[in-house]
Scaffold this motif. Structure first.
Motif, short mmCIF file in Angstrom:
data_model
loop_
_atom_site.label_atom_id
_atom_site.label_comp_id
_atom_site.label_asym_id
_atom_site.label_seq_id
_atom_site.Cartn_x
_atom_site.Cartn_y
_atom_site.Cartn_z
N SER A 57 0.82 -1.21 0.00
CA SER A 57 0.00 0.00 0.00
C SER A 57 0.86 1.26 0.00
N ALA A 58 2.05 1.22 0.62
CA ALA A 58 2.95 2.38 0.59
C ALA A 58 3.43 2.65 -0.83
N LEU A 59 3.67 1.61 -1.60
CA LEU A 59 4.05 1.79 -3.00
C LEU A 59 2.91 2.40 -3.80
N ALA A 60 1.67 2.03 -3.45
CA ALA A 60 0.51 2.65 -4.10
C ALA A 60 0.46 4.14 -3.81
N ARG A 61 0.77 4.52 -2.56
CA ARG A 61 0.81 5.94 -2.22
C ARG A 61 1.95 6.63 -2.99
N ALA A 62 3.10 5.97 -3.11
CA ALA A 62 4.23 6.55 -3.84
C ALA A 62 3.87 6.81 -5.30
N GLU A 63 3.10 5.92 -5.90
CA GLU A 63 2.66 6.13 -7.28
C GLU A 63 1.93 7.45 -7.42
N LEU A 64 0.96 7.68 -6.52
CA LEU A 64 0.18 8.91 -6.58
C LEU A 64 1.04 10.14 -6.33
#
Length: 497
Positions: free
Chosen positions: A162-169
């Motif tokens: 989920s942290a990588l998902a936040r990094a994408e945004l």
């Protein structure tokens, strides 16, 4: 400087390819900007298998949890013959940035380019930091930053995914902002939780054992949410800060198979009513229940008053122009809904959606400087809904509702997610928020609202309340006030029947 025409990107990447999360971020960048890849600079990075990889492998085999966004995909090909105006470093070991008008962007997790650096923060129960850094020649600047929550302290994979998902945004927003010459979407960097050192095999083994132990303990006896009331004596800081010393806290657990949470009291025609979430373990869905409040904070017979085919919680009940309304959390329906009482308190009708196509949690309504405002955390893209606070405003309750010009208002799991109605005390407007940095609702924070208008927002944390006011309690998650009581919730072992 703004880019007058289209944006040409340069990519610094590994010869083996790029990670799936990086490909997702790049896809978002290209879809929302007139942008294209102009050049690739493959670089060889000496990535060795670490103790963190052993933990991730164990979780994949034992729990079927994996970090899909760390999988390697093929590197995109250049699509434009032009000199890059901006480079994006997708390597996991930062290298010397090439010259470009907008410099080079890179993502850091707990101070490192390698996402595996998040292991130590999770293992030590510390908040995670994610930063987008701009490097230009000899200069370096953090453009946007977030304090990200530990999604599950027992396992590593869900937090990294989920942290990588936040990094994408974050990367996509930052590129868009740079390309348009705008300001950073979240310029204030938090205190960084650095990785400090690569974990050893012994530390990885200890983390795995701890997770297995916690799972086993939960199977033996599960902690449950409860509702609590304490008589009001003074201000919020005085009363809630002294809970450890109070002997008049009234606690209510739900019957077996359910839990109670999110208490919202409402004084109406001389009686105190309480609305709250009742979660049904059988259906895995919450509904809104109601009860009358007794003189000592005890609850009368509990009755369901609102249920939908999707999860409901956080029943924000209020009065407006002589009518009673409710805004429950309806994040799974991807809209913020407004209900009106047609036979208070038992019957409610859907007035309609106030905001659509948004997964907003715990929408909190108030009026400020002649406008209606709602603050809520917003999830999506696979990222947590605990750390990004968004705002909406309107000239009336019924809209039209407009997103705040600063999106998001803040990215800080320590004090973002709403935790109850705003409190007007001593001329200060105080916003209760959850501290989710080390787990969901681990503490409650009072933020003083300092600036709020259509383009600006500023608040500061003035007091944090820990869940340890009661031995064994591990959550402090919602706080509201009636004329007589402070209402809040927690999570502990229920009394044996």
């Amino acid at each position: 400087m703004p880019i007058a025409t289209s944006l040409t990107l340069g990519l610094l990447c590994s010869v083996q390819g790029i990670r799936k999360w990086q490909a997702n971020a790049l896809s978002q960048v290209l879809s929302v900007n007139d942008a294209a890849v102009g050049i690739l600079e493959p670089r060889r990075y000496a990535r060795e298998r670490s103790a963190t990889d052993q933990v991730l492998l164990w979780e994949k085999l034992a729990y079927r949890k994996k970090v899909d966004r760390l999988s390697v995909v093929s590197t995109p090909r250049p699509t434009r013959e032009a000199t890059p105006q901006l480079f994006i470093d997708l390597g996991e070991e930062e290298s010397t940035p090439p010259d470009a008008p907008l410099g080079t962007l890179s993502i850091r997790f707990c101070g490192e380019a390698d996402p595996r650096a998040m292991f130590r923060a999770v293992a030590e129960n510390r908040a995670i930091t994610i930063e987008v850094v701009q490097r230009w020649r000899d200069e370096e600047k953090v453009l946007t930053s977030a304090v990200y929550p530990i999604v599950d302290s027992r396992t590593l994979s869900p937090t990294i995914e989920s942290a990588l998902a936040r990094a994408e945004l974050m990367l996509s927003r930052t590129v868009t902002s740079l390309a348009s010459g705008g300001a950073s979407p979240q310029p204030a960097a938090p205190d960084r939780a650095d990785a400090t050192a690569t974990p050893s095999g012994a530390e990885a083994a200890g983390f795995i054992i701890r997770g297995v132990t916690q799972r086993f303990e939960r199977l033996l006896r599960r902690k449950e949410y409860f509702l609590a009331a304490v008589p009001r004596r003074g201000g919020v800081e005085e009363d809630i800060g002294s809970l450890k010393d109070r002997d008049d806290v009234r606690i209510t657990f739900a019957p077996t198979g359910y839990f109670y949470a999110d208490p919202f009291p409402f004084d109406h025609k001389g009686q105190e009513h309480l609305f709250f979430e009742t979660y049904d373990y059988a259906t895995k869905r919450g509904r809104i229940d109601w009860a009358l409040v007794g003189p000592d904070g005890s609850l009368g017979p509990v009755e369901p008053v609102l249920a939908r085919p999707y999860h409901l919680s956080y029943p924000f009940v209020f009065e407006h122009e002589g009518e009673v309304y409710m805004i429950p959390e309806t994040a799974s329906a991807r809209r913020i809904e407004l209900y009106q009482a047609v036979d208070f308190p038992r019957r409610w009708r859907l007035v309609g959606p106030l905001v659509e196509d948004v997964s907003a949690t715990d929408a909190t309504l108030f009026q400020h400087d002649g406008r209606f405002w709602m603050l809520a955390t917003v999830g999506g893209n696979g990222a947590s809904s605990w750390d990004e606070l968004h705002g909406f405003h309107a000239p009336s309750l019924f809209g039209p509702w407009t997103p705040h010009g600063q999106r998001p208002l803040k990215m800080d799991a320590r004090s973002a997610r709403p935790a109850g109605r705003l409190i007007n005390e001593g001329g200060r407007l105080l916003r209760p928020a959850q501290d989710c940095s080390t787990g969901y609702g681990q503490g409650l924070v009072l933020n003083e609202l300092e600036v709020l208008n259509e383009t600006g927002f500023k608040e500061r944390a003035i007091r944090r309340f820990s869940a340890d006011w009661m031995p064994g309690n591990c959550v402090f998650h919602t706080l509201n006030a009636s004329a007589r009581f402070w209402w809040f919730d927690g999570k502990s072992l229920p009394p044996r029947s």
